[in-house]
Design a protein around this motif. Structure first.
Motif, PDB file in Angstrom:
ATOM      1  N   VAL A 299       0.891  -1.388  -0.072  1.00 30.66           N
ATOM      2  CA  VAL A 299       0.023   0.142  -0.136  1.00 30.66           C
ATOM      3  C   VAL A 299       0.709   1.052   0.000  1.00 30.66           C
ATOM      4  CG1 VAL A 299      -0.110  -0.032   2.555  1.00 30.66           C
ATOM      5  CG2 VAL A 299      -2.124   1.169   1.098  1.00 30.66           C
ATOM      6  N   GLN A 300       2.135   1.198   0.637  1.00 29.79           N
ATOM      7  CA  GLN A 300       2.998   2.522   0.555  1.00 29.79           C
ATOM      8  C   GLN A 300       3.292   2.745  -0.824  1.00 29.79           C
ATOM      9  OE1 GLN A 300       3.449  -0.533   2.435  1.00 29.79           O
ATOM     10  NE2 GLN A 300       2.812   0.477   4.497  1.00 29.79           N
TER      11      GLN A 300
ATOM     12  N   THR B 218       2.630   3.281  10.244  1.00 26.63           N
ATOM     13  CA  THR B 218       1.699   2.198  10.574  1.00 26.63           C
ATOM     14  C   THR B 218       2.365   1.095  10.398  1.00 26.63           C
ATOM     15  OG1 THR B 218      -0.514   3.601   9.997  1.00 26.63           O
ATOM     16  CG2 THR B 218      -0.921   1.164  10.096  1.00 26.63           C
ATOM     17  N   ALA B 219       3.091   0.824   9.089  1.00 31.37           N
ATOM     18  CA  ALA B 219       3.793  -0.385   8.723  1.00 31.37           C
ATOM     19  C   ALA B 219       4.917  -0.624   9.481  1.00 31.37           C
ATOM     20  CB  ALA B 219       4.076  -0.116   7.324  1.00 31.37           C
TER      21      ALA B 219
ATOM     22  N   TYR C 295      -1.285  10.962   4.248  1.00 30.97           N
ATOM     23  CA  TYR C 295      -1.658   9.579   4.193  1.00 30.97           C
ATOM     24  C   TYR C 295      -0.526   8.660   3.797  1.00 30.97           C
ATOM     25  CZ  TYR C 295      -4.040   5.116   3.139  1.00 30.97           C
ATOM     26  OH  TYR C 295      -4.289   3.748   3.197  1.00 30.97           O
ATOM     27  N   TYR C 296       0.437   9.061   2.987  1.00 27.39           N
ATOM     28  CA  TYR C 296       1.597   8.360   2.738  1.00 27.39           C
ATOM     29  C   TYR C 296       2.585   8.044   3.920  1.00 27.39           C
ATOM     30  CZ  TYR C 296       6.430   7.027   1.032  1.00 27.39           C
ATOM     31  OH  TYR C 296       7.537   6.429   0.874  1.00 27.39           O
TER      32      TYR C 296
ATOM     33  N   SER D 153       0.936   5.765   6.719  1.00 30.84           N
ATOM     34  CA  SER D 153       0.944   4.330   6.335  1.00 30.84           C
ATOM     35  C   SER D 153       2.332   3.760   6.493  1.00 30.84           C
ATOM     36  CB  SER D 153       0.613   4.173   4.738  1.00 30.84           C
ATOM     37  OG  SER D 153       1.486   4.980   3.894  1.00 30.84           O
TER      38      SER D 153
END
Length: 328
Positions: A14-15, A94-95, A87-88, A91
């Motif tokens: 997703v990243q 979060t990862a 958002y990038y 993410s």
């Protein structure tokens, strides 16, 4: 063909997908502002630079749109571009947190080679890991246990794998086929026979996947020693037998614990074995002791195959292929 590229795009992390979309977004606005205000933005690269600086809310002010359409484009870029950039980075964070939690909880596979695998978390494995981690040349350790919820140690040399040790998936997650050695400890919380059966089952699983890996297994009942050797154990440790030896030694030494003190003094890798050189073949043990007198090691015995001879007679003949047992 476009459908195939779209499928490949969806399979990316997703990243990476967010990053590609963000750069595409910058490119579109950079090209668009170049045609909306050609006098301010002389090249497409100037437009892309403006889009990047504006969307990241840096705002150097070196390029500023003046027309109504240019300013509307800037508003849209700020509204959507800043959201994409935020958002990038969210993410990415979060990862990183997810991966750290997975590592702590034993869900990540170990990828390195030449490591040591310890099966079972108990006081014995705790002591072994502590000694190996504090040694001058620590080695990488993979700890496999099904009862723990997270890595019980803070050592950076220990990789925890949560799972049943007699399951192929767990063995492969610990990269046991590429390990240098495996130590299977016994679960003393179970009845002795059941604990030995679990140890032998784990041994069979490992040897079935990677028969060349050296395995040391702890066995509690003497009846199961033969079964452990049949299962492929390279070395069997009878912990109950060793405990009995220490108790008897304490009785004979009238409670002084002499044997325990001697064994304690042999820690820190002081006990070692060394292959007999060709020039020692056919010589006696007393000649070997005289040759070792100038070294900082004490020669205490000979290992011949499976036989260990401690303090042999002085006339004992040394053969090629024997090993010297020494104490530093």
């Amino acid at each position: 063909m476009p459908n195939r590229w779209y499928i490949h795009f969806l399979r990316l992390p997703v990243q990476m997908r967010v990053l590609f979309i963000t750069f595409f977004f910058f490119f579109v606005f950079g090209v668009g502002i170049r045609f909306l205000e050609p006098d301010t933005f002389k090249t497409v690269s100037d437009g892309i630079w403006w889009a990047f600086i504006t969307a990241t809310t840096v705002g150097y002010g070196d390029f500023v749109p003046h027309s109504l359409l240019g300013r509307l484009a800037a508003v849209l870029l700020i509204l959507f571009g800043a959201g994409l950039v935020s958002y990038y980075f969210v993410s990415l964070a979060t990862a990183a947190v997810t991966k750290q939690n997975a590592l702590s909880e034993g869900k990540l596979a170990y990828k390195e080679t030449g490591h040591m695998v310890i099966v079972g978390w108990n006081e014995r494995s705790r002591e072994i890991i502590s000694k190996l981690s504090d040694s001058g040349s620590p080695i990488e350790i993979v700890l496999i246990d099904e009862t723990l919820d997270e890595n019980p140690t803070q050592s950076r040399y220990v990789h925890f794998v949560q799972g049943k040790p007699h399951v192929d998936e767990t063995i492969l997650k610990g990269n046991v086929p590429k390990a240098e050695m495996v130590l299977i400890t016994s679960d003393h919380s179970h009845e002795e026979l059941l604990a030995d059966m679990n140890s032998i089952l784990t041994l069979l699983t490992i040897k079935g996947i990677c028969p060349e890996v050296k395995c040391i297994v702890e066995i509690l009942t003497p009846e199961q020693v033969v079964n452990a050797k049949r299962a492929g154990a390279d070395q069997v440790l009878q912990s109950n037998k060793l405990t009995s030896i220490f108790m008897l030694s304490s009785i004979h030494s009238r409670g002084t614990g002499l044997l325990l003190d001697i064994i304690g003094g042999l820690q820190e890798n002081r006990l070692a074995s060394e292959q007999v050189g060709e020039h020692f073949g056919g010589r006696t043990f007393v000649e070997a002791k005289e040759a070792w007198a100038s070294r900082e090691k004490l020669l205490i015995g000979i290992k011949r195959g499976e036989e260990l001879v401690v303090n042999p007679p002085l006339t004992f003949k040394i053969e090629s292929g024997d090993e010297f047992i020494t104490i530093r």
